[in-house]
Design a protein around this motif. Sequence first.
Motif, mmCIF file in Angstrom:
data_model
loop_
_atom_site.group_PDB
_atom_site.id
_atom_site.type_symbol
_atom_site.label_atom_id
_atom_site.label_comp_id
_atom_site.label_asym_id
_atom_site.label_seq_id
_atom_site.Cartn_x
_atom_site.Cartn_y
_atom_site.Cartn_z
ATOM 1 N N LYS A 1 -0.165 3.285 2.453
ATOM 2 C CA LYS A 1 -1.421 3.551 1.734
ATOM 3 C C LYS A 1 -1.690 5.032 1.508
ATOM 4 N N ALA B 1 -8.744 -6.930 6.239
ATOM 5 C CA ALA B 1 -7.935 -5.713 6.382
ATOM 6 C C ALA B 1 -8.448 -4.577 5.509
ATOM 7 N N GLU C 1 0.797 -5.134 6.657
ATOM 8 C CA GLU C 1 1.574 -4.135 7.398
ATOM 9 C C GLU C 1 2.235 -3.162 6.426
ATOM 10 N N ASP D 1 -0.433 -0.915 4.880
ATOM 11 C CA ASP D 1 -0.893 0.054 5.886
ATOM 12 C C ASP D 1 0.092 1.217 6.023
#
Lengths: 107, 283
Positions: B243, B27, B237, B240
């Motif tokens: 961030k 990721a 998740e 994300d």
Amino acid sequence: MFDVEKYISEEIKDPKYDILSLDKLVIKIDIKKILYKFYDDDIKMIKLKEEVSNLTYINLFSIFLNSGDYKLINSAFKLNDLLLHKKIIDVTRHTQNIEILRKKLKL
Amino acid sequence: MDMFDYTLLMIDGQPVSEIYLSEMIKAGYPPKNIVLIKPKIRNKKSILISKIIGKKNALDLLRFYSRLRVKPVKIHYQDIIEKVISVQKFSFQDLQKIKRDFKRLKGVTIYADSINSLEVVEYLKANIEGMILTAGGGILRDEILSLKKIRFINIHSGLVPEYKGSDNFFYSLIYGDTPGCSIFYIDKGIDTGGIIYKTKTPITLRDKGLEIFNKSEVFLTIKGYIIPYLKIKAFIEYIDINKDNQSFDIMNLPTESQQTSAGRTFYSMHHLFRDAMIEKIIL
């Protein structure tokens, strides 16, 4: 102070299936593998380090079995093993209990 | 400190550790530090072997020898994973690359009996600051939780406060609820820490053809591989989503307090109960 034997003897006569209290007894069976006669009101701290009677254990098994709750039925399986380990029941009874528990789960 | 700096605390032999590392690297969020806890070498023969060929080689040799002595049981991990989640999302080949990544990321190995051992506490105290993501290892005790400048994050496979403790993924399905993951800072209670993030993982085991497998296999595969995969995906998740947030501080993420008396704490399933319930939830 929480009197375990009194609670279980009353519960077996007139089941209320108070999940809150029964959940707190689950940890004694599942993790501690021993049930004492008296705890604090929160059923956490042991007030008297005297183990409950064989009849109390058997009655608790019956309560868990008939509760209709999955978590408590899981504990009934473990309590059944504990009853055998403590020689409160014999192997035949232990096996019969397993069949009864399995039937409960199929319902 | 970079806002995504963290240490991954891994336990040797637990797939959850390898899955976390693999997915975080994929990721784009590799850990800054990796600490791997391996069991101590105990018996005299093993200690002698380790003095001759080194601790790491001795452990590898002992593991190889124990595998030879025990008849291997084939567990259809990959087949079961393929039926439950798409095999493209998760690959055993990724896990095989972990050893190379461990070396590349300069992972450190500590020989200790448990995550709460003195060796682990002392190492962390002397060498690590910041957020530690735990990947297995059980309940953290006071000695490790009270380390200064360190906060531990746990990804729990249950929606708290309703589902605390163990085997919550299965209990959620048993009770007819949707399973989920909860991310929180670890505190002294069992799954009672301030909630950072919660997400449902709408996954079903019904009508997936799992009845052809042994129920133990299904349970072990889901517990050992699928649940860790779902947990780390939940954490990814969350990262994300946040961030690009300038005020994002991994050590001080906004949390929601739990009403710790709410919900229930579950304990591990008895094997007979487990088999009956697996049958119930897969058909």
